[in-house]
Design an enzyme around this catalytic site. Structure first.
Site, short mmCIF file in Angstrom:
data_model
loop_
_atom_site.label_atom_id
_atom_site.label_comp_id
_atom_site.label_asym_id
_atom_site.label_seq_id
_atom_site.Cartn_x
_atom_site.Cartn_y
_atom_site.Cartn_z
N TYR A 194 0.80 -1.15 -0.02
CA TYR A 194 -0.02 0.19 -0.10
C TYR A 194 0.91 1.13 0.04
O TYR A 194 0.62 2.04 -0.77
CB TYR A 194 -0.89 -0.09 1.13
CG TYR A 194 -1.82 0.95 1.45
CD1 TYR A 194 -3.27 1.05 0.65
CD2 TYR A 194 -1.49 1.95 2.22
CE1 TYR A 194 -4.06 2.15 0.66
CE2 TYR A 194 -2.75 3.04 2.51
CZ TYR A 194 -3.92 3.15 1.69
OH TYR A 194 -4.81 4.16 1.79
N LYS A 198 1.01 4.16 -2.82
CA LYS A 198 0.52 5.52 -2.52
C LYS A 198 1.67 6.54 -2.71
O LYS A 198 1.51 7.56 -3.42
CB LYS A 198 0.14 5.53 -1.11
CG LYS A 198 -1.20 4.86 -0.81
CD LYS A 198 -2.27 5.35 -1.76
CE LYS A 198 -3.72 4.77 -1.60
NZ LYS A 198 -4.71 5.36 -2.27
#
Length: 333
Positions: A194, A198
């Site tokens: 993640y 991001k």
């Protein structure tokens, strides 16, 4: 805390908190509108995306509401959530279209953009909000979990933007919002997938802002702090905090990024709980040795305190600007 006029701090007012709802001088309530604009909001079946879609629609935008209807780990799929949000918009007097394609599929992204243009004649706004979590520490993470998270967050944003960009270029107008995270900006245990996705979106934005500038296509990133269906299974936010971290407290920033009044591109802003703050990549003043001499790791060790000193650090608008600053002293030698 939120910028803009507010009551004087002192008796009866918590330091840094503003109570008035007015915006900055010269902007009346609801002066920022989206009449005639067409928007695509991915991951809009609940939480942040739902709030964005309904807000834009309430202020005049025609909205394509996209959502797979998936759960925390993208294990269940249903067209219901997108259809429900679209129905709520229509029932309130707005115009909306539901879509359940996956942003992680190039053909699905193209179909989504085509449906928006066919229904509304334009594509002015793209909010890349769709996302999933597959949290595990690195040694316990199957490669497919890493790839799936990147496919939805990073490739999904690329696919959607790639499909919408030619239309925005043709219109000489576009507003693109990417969703980054403090996980990528600052790091968090158990989210290498993640976090990589991001922060990858920040690099994507930094390049895209250069390509969009001449066509009035602005691209910015929000790092939201909100209690949503993605965060609830993790138990990260205590129940008593959820009302203070409702998605609607992030929406005003995203709406401004989507507006004609927005004049910035390439900004990252953290938003949540009434707090808004720009986040920026900075470069320190550094240390410079004569490149004609031999450099050693011992020199690095001895000089690392100065290398890592961030006093006087500055941002750069582009890689070209940074390289010019780094190379300018060499041209003088």
């Amino acid at each position: 805390m939120p910028q803009g006029p507010g009551p004087a701090e002192g008796a009866g007012a918590a330091p840094g908190l503003h109570g008035r709802r007015a915006g900055r001088e010269g902007l009346s309530m609801e002066s920022i509108r989206f009449d005639g604009r067409a928007a695509i909001v991915t991951g809009a079946g609940a939480g942040l995306g739902k709030s964005y879609a309904k807000f834009l629609a309430a202020r005049g935008a025609r909205v394509l509401v996209n959502d797979l209807g998936s759960g925390y780990a993208d294990q269940e799929r249903s067209a219901g959530p997108a259809a429900q949000v679209a129905r709520e918009i229509v029932d309130s007097g707005g115009r909306a279209l539901a879509n359940s394609d996956s942003v992680a599929d190039w053909e699905g992204a193209r179909r989504m953009v085509q449906e928006c243009r066919q229904a509304f004649g334009r594509v002015d706004i793209l909010i890349n909000n769709a996302g999933i979590l597959r949290d595990r520490s690195l040694l316990k993470m199957p490669p497919e979990d890493f790839q799936m998270v990147l496919s939805v967050h990073l490739l999904g944003a690329f696919y959607m933007t790639r499909a919408a960009f030619p239309i925005m270029k043709e219109q000489a107008y576009g507003r693109i919002v990417l969703t980054t995270s403090t996980s990528g900006l600052f790091g968090v245990f158990g989210q290498t997938n993640y976090s990589a996705a991001k922060l990858g979106l920040v690099g994507f934005m930094n390049a895209l802002k250069q390509e969009g500038a001449r066509y009035d296509i602005l691209v910015n990133a929000v790092a939201p702090l909100a209690a949503t269906r993605l965060s609830q299974p993790t138990g990260f936010f205590p129940p008593e905090m959820e009302a203070l971290l409702r998605p609607e407290l992030v929406t005003p920033l995203v709406a401004w990024f989507c507006s004609e009044q927005c004049s910035v591109s390439g900004d990252i802003v953290q938003a949540g709980g009434g707090y808004f703050a720009k986040v920026q990549i900075l470069e320190g003043r550094g240390v410079r040795w004569d490149p004609r001499q031999e450099l050693t790791p011992e020199m690095i060790a001895e000089g690392y305190g100065r290398i890592s000193d961030m006093r006087g650090a500055r941002p750069f608008a582009s890689a070209n600007e940074q390289m010019q600053a780094a190379l300018a002293p060499l041209k003088e030698k």
